[in-house]
Design a protein around this motif. Structure first.
Motif, PDB file in Angstrom:
ATOM      1  N   LYS A  52       0.815  -1.210   0.000  1.00  0.00           N
ATOM      2  CA  LYS A  52       0.000   0.000   0.000  1.00  0.00           C
ATOM      3  C   LYS A  52       0.855   1.269   0.000  1.00  0.00           C
ATOM      4  N   ASP A  55       6.440   2.118  -3.221  1.00  0.00           N
ATOM      5  CA  ASP A  55       6.482   1.819  -4.656  1.00  0.00           C
ATOM      6  C   ASP A  55       7.335   0.587  -4.950  1.00  0.00           C
ATOM      7  N   SER A  58       5.589  -2.844  -4.988  1.00  0.00           N
ATOM      8  CA  SER A  58       4.354  -3.044  -5.756  1.00  0.00           C
ATOM      9  C   SER A  58       4.251  -4.473  -6.305  1.00  0.00           C
ATOM     10  N   LYS A  97      -4.480   6.075   0.380  1.00  0.00           N
ATOM     11  CA  LYS A  97      -3.317   5.805  -0.468  1.00  0.00           C
ATOM     12  C   LYS A  97      -3.749   5.303  -1.844  1.00  0.00           C
ATOM     13  N   ARG A  99      -2.389   4.291  -5.982  1.00  0.00           N
ATOM     14  CA  ARG A  99      -1.250   3.944  -6.839  1.00  0.00           C
ATOM     15  C   ARG A  99      -1.635   4.355  -8.262  1.00  0.00           C
ATOM     16  N   ASN A 100      -0.925   5.310  -8.822  1.00  0.00           N
ATOM     17  CA  ASN A 100      -1.258   5.872 -10.152  1.00  0.00           C
ATOM     18  C   ASN A 100      -2.731   6.276 -10.229  1.00  0.00           C
ATOM     19  N   HIS A 104      -5.264   1.327  -3.951  1.00  0.00           N
ATOM     20  CA  HIS A 104      -4.272   0.241  -4.038  1.00  0.00           C
ATOM     21  C   HIS A 104      -4.908  -1.140  -4.150  1.00  0.00           C
TER      22      HIS A 104
END
Ligand SMILES: [Zn+2]
Ligand SMILES: [Zn+2]
Length: 230
Positions: A52, A55, A58, A97, A99-100, A104
């Motif tokens: 989470k 990076d 991932s 949080k 991611r992109n 997540h």
């Protein structure tokens, strides 16, 4: 529901269920909750935290997505049988949080093309950002907001982990408020807290206990079986 270790009652035996499950505190929002396995600090919890927040971690999306896929392919039928039938939608509990630009858990789900339940993004929005510690063991009714399209739907709700259950129950509350007919939670981990006396024996046993994906908490159970479990 959560199969947490429970305190010892006046007769000297453990209660059958933990307090939030047994008291019905969450049951108006959450029809049931089925964790895949136990989670402890520095164990599964650590992997879930890293995927989470870091990076560089991932790649952990892949084994976690694989674990969830394996579990659902074997036991979605058990969960449906115990809690009233097939699910219309799978929904993730959003976190602060991303991611992109993607939550997540939604990013993790996108690692696998074919799921036995149709996951749909964007149906839950997190409205407040206070730390989880401030909502332990309670439903916060304005923590999440749900899209009106969940009206009348049966929802399978996924979160990383379940500690006091407050986050999961608050998300379920928002879905029910928007008209979802039934919400059942699943998580990778049922978090065990080393500071709780009733969890200590179980935590010390965990290193010797293999992960068992052959059965689940509601394996082969009907609604009637669950009822008589108390
Ligand atoms: Zn419980
Ligand atoms: Zn099962």
């Amino acid at each position: 529901m959560c199969h947490a270790p429970t305190p010892i009652g006046p007769q000297g035996t453990h209660y059958a269920r933990c307090f939030p499950c047994n008291s019905g505190r969450y049951s108006t929002a959450l029809r049931g909750f089925v964790p895949i396995c136990y989670s402890v600090h520095e164990g599964l919890e650590g992997a879930l935290w890293r995927v989470k927040n870091e990076d560089a971690s991932s790649w952990l999306q892949l084994p976690l997505a694989s674990l969830l896929w394996t579990f659902l392919n074997s036991h979605l039928k058990c969960i449906e049988g115990a809690y009233g039938g097939a699910f219309d939608l799978g929904v993730t509990v959003p976190s602060s949080k991303q991611r992109n630009g993607v939550n997540h858990l939604d990013a993790l789900l996108s690692c696998i093309q074919t799921w036995p339940v149709p996951w749909k993004r964007g149906l839950l929005t997190k409205m407040r950002s206070e730390p989880a510690a401030e909502r332990r063991q309670q439903i916060v009714s304005d923590l999440f907001s749900a899209d009106p399209s969940v009206n009348g739907r049966r929802i399978l709700l996924l979160d990383d982990t379940f500690t006091s259950g407050g986050t999961m129950a608050s998300a379920a509350h928002a879905l029910r408020d928007a008209g979802a007919s039934c919400v059942v939670g699943i998580s990778f981990g049922r978090q065990l807290n080393v500071n709780r006396e009733e969890a200590r024996d179980l935590i010390s046993e965990l290193p010797q206990r293999p992960l068992d994906l052959e059965t689940c908490r509601v394996h082969g159970m009907s609604e009637v079986d669950l009822f008589f479990m108390g």
